[in-house]
Design a protein around this motif. Structure first.
Motif, PDB file in Angstrom:
ATOM      1  N   MET A  78      40.307  35.147  25.363  1.00 41.92           N
ATOM      2  CA  MET A  78      38.785  35.146  25.824  1.00 41.92           C
ATOM      3  C   MET A  78      37.992  33.820  25.331  1.00 41.92           C
ATOM      4  O   MET A  78      37.215  33.054  26.086  1.00 41.92           O
ATOM      5  CB  MET A  78      38.205  36.175  25.097  1.00 41.92           C
ATOM      6  CG  MET A  78      38.638  37.513  25.848  1.00 41.92           C
ATOM      7  SD  MET A  78      37.855  39.043  25.092  1.00 41.92           S
ATOM      8  CE  MET A  78      35.941  38.768  25.354  1.00 41.92           C
ATOM      9  N   ALA A  79      38.312  33.365  24.047  1.00 36.05           N
ATOM     10  CA  ALA A  79      37.497  32.452  23.596  1.00 36.05           C
ATOM     11  C   ALA A  79      38.199  31.001  24.327  1.00 36.05           C
ATOM     12  O   ALA A  79      37.132  30.116  24.732  1.00 36.05           O
ATOM     13  CB  ALA A  79      38.150  31.916  22.178  1.00 36.05           C
ATOM     14  N   ASP A  80      39.219  30.853  24.661  1.00 34.78           N
ATOM     15  CA  ASP A  80      39.658  29.725  25.497  1.00 34.78           C
ATOM     16  C   ASP A  80      39.083  29.571  27.088  1.00 34.78           C
ATOM     17  O   ASP A  80      38.929  28.506  27.642  1.00 34.78           O
ATOM     18  CB  ASP A  80      41.281  29.517  25.853  1.00 34.78           C
ATOM     19  CG  ASP A  80      42.082  29.390  24.625  1.00 34.78           C
ATOM     20  OD1 ASP A  80      41.521  28.838  23.743  1.00 34.78           O
ATOM     21  OD2 ASP A  80      43.095  29.589  24.570  1.00 34.78           O
ATOM     22  N   ARG A  81      38.486  30.596  27.412  1.00 32.35           N
ATOM     23  CA  ARG A  81      37.881  30.730  28.738  1.00 32.35           C
ATOM     24  C   ARG A  81      36.601  30.966  28.812  1.00 32.35           C
ATOM     25  O   ARG A  81      35.646  30.959  29.483  1.00 32.35           O
ATOM     26  CB  ARG A  81      38.305  31.897  29.401  1.00 32.35           C
ATOM     27  CG  ARG A  81      40.049  31.903  29.827  1.00 32.35           C
ATOM     28  CD  ARG A  81      40.482  33.287  30.702  1.00 32.35           C
ATOM     29  NE  ARG A  81      41.784  33.091  30.874  1.00 32.35           N
ATOM     30  CZ  ARG A  81      42.444  34.239  31.637  1.00 32.35           C
ATOM     31  NH1 ARG A  81      41.857  35.156  31.967  1.00 32.35           N
ATOM     32  NH2 ARG A  81      43.626  34.117  31.990  1.00 32.35           N
TER      33      ARG A  81
END
Length: 290
Positions: A78-81
């Protein structure tokens, strides 16, 4: 008077009324809109100042433990996106604030609570039945109202609600004494009485604050209604030895152990969400007009 710091969540039931949905998914993980039932109960406990959550589980309930743990892969993805990871914050309890104990046999609610005796220790504790979905106002949930009352009464407290008299045989019912606002003295308790024998129409509604003495009573409690060890029977034995009162919950209760109550709870929560309320009302009107 000791603060109520611990809460017990009996979540070992098989959820047979919701099969096949509960074949592999614990009934406590069924969502109300976008959060599982158990999350609402834990949030209610935290709002009331409770620190340690004790889950009495059974086989096939690992999803509950996983839900309140960190999810490394999900959060990293989620953080990467660029997605908002804080939406998961409420699902991660502080280290050491979640304890899990097994109830190996389905011997009743009283037995489930007794299974948590060593973790509860010699402290007053709360009990939450997650199937009983209690919808209060923000900051003033059912357990918060009970903790506030407990500061005045001490002893043992249960939450109650009024129901039509013809429904009392499905619940634990109190025999009421004197009343002071929302607080009613409890002079007796009956588990699932016949309608004509019920002492009132005030039913126990799934939230409790009990003294640790109840664990010693449960050790010798005989089987009651349904051939199970009933918590209500053990509490009844404590009346007269300690203060025992009921708090009438200022809010709404939904029996999410039933199909109708579960659907009603979803609708009620959705109607409190600003982005869902108007579209849902329009959709419901359209369905009812067909």
């Amino acid at each position: 008077m000791k603060q109520v710091r611990k809460a017990v969540f009996p979540v070992a039931g098989m959820g047979t009324r919701f099969l096949p949905a509960t074949k592999v998914v614990p009934k406590e993980m069924l969502p109300i809109v976008d959060r599982p039932l158990i999350q609402y109960a834990v949030d209610e406990a935290i709002e009331a100042g409770i620190e340690q959550m004790i889950f009495v589980t059974g086989r096939g309930k690992n999803a509950i433990e996983d839900h309140f743990d960190i999810a490394y892969e999900l959060e990293r993805t989620m953080a990467d996106r660029g997605k908002d990871v804080t939406i998961l914050d409420g699902t991660r309890l502080k280290p050491g604030n979640a304890a899990f104990v097994r109830q190996q046999e389905p011997l009743g609610l009283g037995h489930a609570i007794w299974c948590a005796r060593d973790i509860v220790g010699d402290e007053p504790f709360a009990i939450f039945l997650p199937d009983e979905f209690m919808l209060g106002t923000p900051g003033n949930g059912c357990m918060k109202q009970m903790v506030d009352a407990y500061a005045t009464t001490g002893g043992n407290l249960i939450s109650v609600l009024e129901v039509p008299h013809d429904q009392v045989s499905s619940y634990g019912v109190i025999a009421p004494g004197g009343r002071n606002g929302a607080i009613t003295e409890v002079t007796g308790l009956v588990e699932k009485p016949k309608v004509e024998e019920a002492p009132s129409n005030l039913i126990i509604s799934g939230r409790y604050i009990l003294q640790p003495d109840v664990m010693r009573v449960l050790e010798t409690q005989a089987k009651g209604a349904g051939g199970e060890i009933q918590l209500t029977d053990a509490m009844a034995r404590m009346i007269g030895t300690q203060p025992f009162n009921a708090v009438t919950f200022d809010g709404r209760r939904f029996d999410c152990g039933s199909h109708l109550g579960y659907v009603e709870a979803n609708v009620a929560v959705a109607l409190e969400r600003s982005h869902l309320a108007d579209p849902l009302r329009a959709s419901m009107r359209a369905m009812l007009d067909r």
